[in-house]
Write an enzyme that holds these catalytic residues in place. Structure first.
Site, short mmCIF file in Angstrom:
data_model
loop_
_atom_site.label_atom_id
_atom_site.label_comp_id
_atom_site.label_asym_id
_atom_site.label_seq_id
_atom_site.Cartn_x
_atom_site.Cartn_y
_atom_site.Cartn_z
N GLU A 155 0.72 -1.10 -0.09
CA GLU A 155 -0.01 -0.04 0.11
C GLU A 155 0.77 1.33 -0.07
OE1 GLU A 155 -2.88 -0.51 -0.87
OE2 GLU A 155 -2.89 -2.55 -0.29
N GLY A 156 2.08 1.27 -0.70
CA GLY A 156 2.83 2.26 -0.68
C GLY A 156 3.89 1.98 0.10
#
Length: 600
Positions: free
Chosen positions: A443-444
């Protein structure tokens, strides 16, 4: 086998005593009837489900993993996962915070986050199957067409179908502007999607009849880079007009990743070969829609690490009270035993208190931010909604990166408390370490979160959201600044808060001359911000505990005294990291970038 006891008392302390959520909910028409009794009942039942149904599958699910059948690309989840999910749906847990217009219970998001903390403590790999569906639900709820909402949201709400987010491709991770998956318009208004995706959590499984994939792809002649990305809904099985399942869509699992952790979750390679999809939102505006899902997922990932911190601490504490090893340096403590329990040793207490401080501080950050989300979405005053939206945007990268960084550190420390027994599978501690490691990556990555925080959320709006956070901290400082009992908490918090405006201005001016200055300082900056936010909430918790103890005959005296002792440890032993990070962030980019010889 690890044990797990849901932290219901701590959740109640935060929601009812520190944040006074029943009073805040009374200002929100959608939640006006959500009182203390309702909240307590939901949390108690959620805790029972996590302990009785999900937690017993954690060790076995990790050992068994998922299995892909090459003949039909189907994936079988570990034994018991499918049955546990059926009980989850039957119990209505999937619908807890969903819109009642689509069959949801319409309860606050903060209760859903507490549910998921407990599920993550019990079994992170299992919790990811329903957890990702909430992000898909949010994206469709905001950007889906009326037809898409009618056809798909009730099934996502009930949990009968699950959802995924298909972003990453073999040649690109964070840089989605490089993606190659294509979407060809069809005469009937649909699209044929073709491409390959990797690292798709819960991308294929046997727990539901259908999976709804949200896929990023490019339309013909779309602009290059991220401005040319569109979002499409691509179901595993096509859905007929009457809601029944139709033909199998050519989107399938071409392989499963062999991972360090979360073995019980199917991290899939997805092959898409002319699959039928429908556009979500506007053409070439796919990232705008996907970020609704990604931001929800980022808070979810922070919650995963929070859950792992809590359960790792609980087990390390129990082990430290039971394990006998050597005698206390200050004299024998357990005279009737051959050795003292290791909890008497200062360094063991350091590890345990570090775990407790980050776990309970992280829970405060998560509950408080989730309450802001509830007000952002439901408050009748538009000004409040906008202000809360800005705060949530600022806090999201902080929670994602700071809590997952500290989450990994905490699981390692708790494993260390077990000594050699922490390195073997049966105690569960090595699994917590392995499972926690992914949370810093997906998610980054946390470096990307740091760039987002400093570059976009702080410098990008000229520090407006940061100033709003500063006013919150300043309000507490002014309220308690002359209270000697609060000095251990307020003084260091006030000092750091006073530094942040100058530091941010300094970095902004440097960045105007050289953008690499943002990249060089970002990770340190996020860590400092993490301590500022956590420090604020530890001060608020200490304030609440002191007031409760001042009332005299307190039934739960040990609980409040424990809060104060942990708060003092946090500010004395952990909060000073912020000062070190301030020094390192000021060293500048040259120290990193003028290093070609060192990295030759």
């Amino acid at each position: 086998m690890p044990q797990y006891t849901p932290p219901l008392r701590d959740m109640q302390f935060l929601m009812q005593e520190v944040l006074d959520l029943p009073a805040r909910f009374a200002q929100l028409p959608a939640y006006a009837e959500v009182d203390t009794g309702t909240m307590d009942a939901i949390l108690e039942e959620a805790g029972k489900f996590a302990v009785e149904v999900v937690q017993p599958l954690n060790l076995s699910g990790d050992a068994e993993g998922c299995t892909r059948n090459p003949a039909d690309s189907s994936v079988t989840t570990p034994k018991g996962f499918k049955e546990a999910y059926a009980k989850y749906v039957e119990g209505g847990w999937a619908a807890l915070s969903c819109d009642s217009a689509y069959g949801g219970q319409g309860l606050p998001f903060v209760l859903n986050q507490c549910l998921y903390e407990m599920l993550n403590s019990a079994n992170q790999a299992w919790a990811m199957y329903p957890g990702l569906s909430h992000g898909a639900y949010e994206a469709l709820h905001v950007y889906g067409s009326a037809e898409q909402k009618k056809q798909y949201l009730p099934k996502l709400t009930s949990g009968e179908w699950t959802g995924t987010m298909c972003l990453t491709e073999p040649h690109c991770g964070t840089d989605l502007g490089l993606l190659r998956t294509k979407a060809e318009p069809q005469a009937d208004g649909s699209y044929k999607i073709t491409g390959n995706k990797i690292f798709i959590s819960a991308g294929e499984h046997d727990m539901t009849d259908n999976i709804l994939h949200l896929v990023l792809a490019r339309l013909p002649d779309a602009p290059k880079g991220s401005k040319g990305i569109s979002l499409f809904l691509v179901p595993k099985f096509l859905v007929n007009a009457d809601g029944s399942l139709g033909a199998r869509n050519p989107i399938s699992c071409s392989g499963l990743e062999h991972k360090m952790g979360i073995h019980g979750n199917a991290t899939a390679q997805i092959a898409i070969d002319g699959a039928v999809g429908t556009l979500v939102g506007q053409a070439n505006k796919g990232l705008q829609a996907m970020f609704v899902m990604m931001n929800a997922a980022r808070l979810g990932v922070a919650n995963q690490s929070l859950g792992l911190m809590a359960v790792a601490y609980e087990n390390a504490l129990a082990y430290a009270k039971d394990r006998l090893q050597m005698r206390s340096l200050s004299g024998t403590k357990a005279k009737d035993l051959p050795a003292d329990p290791i909890i008497v040793h200062p360094d063991v207490r350091r590890m345990l208190l570090t775990a407790k401080a980050y776990s309970e501080g992280g829970r405060a950050m998560m509950v408080a931010t989730s309450a802001l989300v509830d007000e952002e979405l439901n408050h009748p005053d538009e000004a409040v909604r906008k202000a809360n939206a800005a705060q949530v945007a600022l806090l999201t990268p902080i929670l994602k990166a700071f809590l997952t960084d500290k989450g990994f550190d905490v699981t390692v420390l708790c494993q260390q408390v077990f000594g050699g027994h922490g390195y073997i599978h049966e105690t569960g501690m090595e699994q917590y370490v392995r499972d926690a490691r992914i949370n810093m990556i997906y998610e980054g990555t946390n470096g990307i979160q740091a760039l987002d925080l400093l570059g976009r959320k702080v410098l990008g709006d000229q520090g407006a959201a940061l100033k709003a956070l500063g006013k919150l901290v300043q309000g507490l400082v002014e309220e308690e600044g002359v209270n000697e009992r609060m000095a251990d908490f307020i003084n260091p918090l006030a000092q750091l808060a006073g530094q942040m405006t100058g530091i941010t201005t300094e970095l902004g001016l440097k960045a105007l001359q050289n953008p690499d200055e943002v990249g060089a300082a970002a990770t340190d900056y996020l860590c400092v911000m993490g301590h500022l936010v956590m420090g604020y909430w530890w001060a608020r918790m200490a304030q609440t505990a002191l007031r409760a103890l001042a009332e005299g005959d307190v039934a739960d005296k040990t609980f409040y005294e424990g809060k104060l002792q942990t708060a003092r440890f946090y500010f004395a032993r952990l909060f000073p990291e912020a000062g070190l990070r301030v020094r390192t962030m000021r060293t500048g980019s040259k120290l990193l970038m003028n290093t070609d010889a060192a990295l030759a």
